[in-house]
Design an enzyme around this catalytic site. Sequence first.
Site, mmCIF file in Angstrom:
data_model
loop_
_atom_site.group_PDB
_atom_site.id
_atom_site.type_symbol
_atom_site.label_atom_id
_atom_site.label_comp_id
_atom_site.label_asym_id
_atom_site.label_seq_id
_atom_site.Cartn_x
_atom_site.Cartn_y
_atom_site.Cartn_z
ATOM 1 N N PRO A 104 110.905 -47.459 -4.999
ATOM 2 C CA PRO A 104 110.935 -48.682 -4.203
ATOM 3 C C PRO A 104 109.914 -48.592 -3.062
ATOM 4 O O PRO A 104 109.883 -47.592 -2.339
ATOM 5 C CB PRO A 104 112.360 -48.725 -3.653
ATOM 6 C CG PRO A 104 113.135 -47.720 -4.425
ATOM 7 C CD PRO A 104 112.160 -46.729 -4.963
ATOM 8 N N HIS A 105 109.080 -49.610 -2.947
ATOM 9 C CA HIS A 105 108.032 -49.604 -1.924
ATOM 10 C C HIS A 105 107.805 -51.032 -1.436
ATOM 11 O O HIS A 105 107.705 -51.950 -2.248
ATOM 12 C CB HIS A 105 106.745 -49.001 -2.482
ATOM 13 C CG HIS A 105 106.276 -49.674 -3.740
ATOM 14 N ND1 HIS A 105 106.909 -49.477 -4.956
ATOM 15 C CD2 HIS A 105 105.278 -50.536 -3.966
ATOM 16 C CE1 HIS A 105 106.284 -50.203 -5.882
ATOM 17 N NE2 HIS A 105 105.304 -50.858 -5.302
ATOM 18 N N VAL A 106 107.749 -51.191 -0.111
ATOM 19 C CA VAL A 106 107.605 -52.526 0.480
ATOM 20 C C VAL A 106 106.741 -52.474 1.731
ATOM 21 O O VAL A 106 106.609 -51.444 2.378
ATOM 22 C CB VAL A 106 108.979 -53.136 0.861
ATOM 23 C CG1 VAL A 106 109.828 -53.368 -0.371
ATOM 24 C CG2 VAL A 106 109.709 -52.293 1.874
#
Length: 164
Positions: free
Chosen positions: A73-75
């Site tokens: 998960p990357h934001v």
Amino acid sequence: MQTEAKEYWKLFKPAGCSLKLSGTTREEAFAELVENFVKAKSLDAALGGGALRALIERENVASTGVGQGVAIPHVKLAGLEEPIFSLSLHPLGLEWASLDGAPVTILFVVLRPERPGARYNPERHLDMMRWISQLGRDGDFRRFVAGVTTKKGLVDLLREMSGP
């Protein structure tokens, strides 16, 4: 983020990692992960709600489960000046809508600034993401991480896997 590829492990702080995520949904796991970042003083508490929303929204667009029990998960997050990284484990595994349908037990979580700055270089960030992706595909890494017993051990394993 002017770090050589073999030193990317230094960007992971043991206090921001977890050996035993216990949430039974992705959303609960994200809440634990954000709480870990705040407790580790990697993320300002005022940004916690935004980080949680961003992670959930990103996951609703498309799964970050890359297969073989790994999710990345990357934001982007407004208000960050430098990226934040963690490696966390979910011993029981979570349903993640991964490419291969397997539950996720290994999570690399990345929060990054919205724009370049003194402590954030997007090109270096892409190199870092490639390094994380390679680790996730490495069978030895996945086997070794399952035997780690401390948060420091997680970061030590990242160092070992970075080569000489």
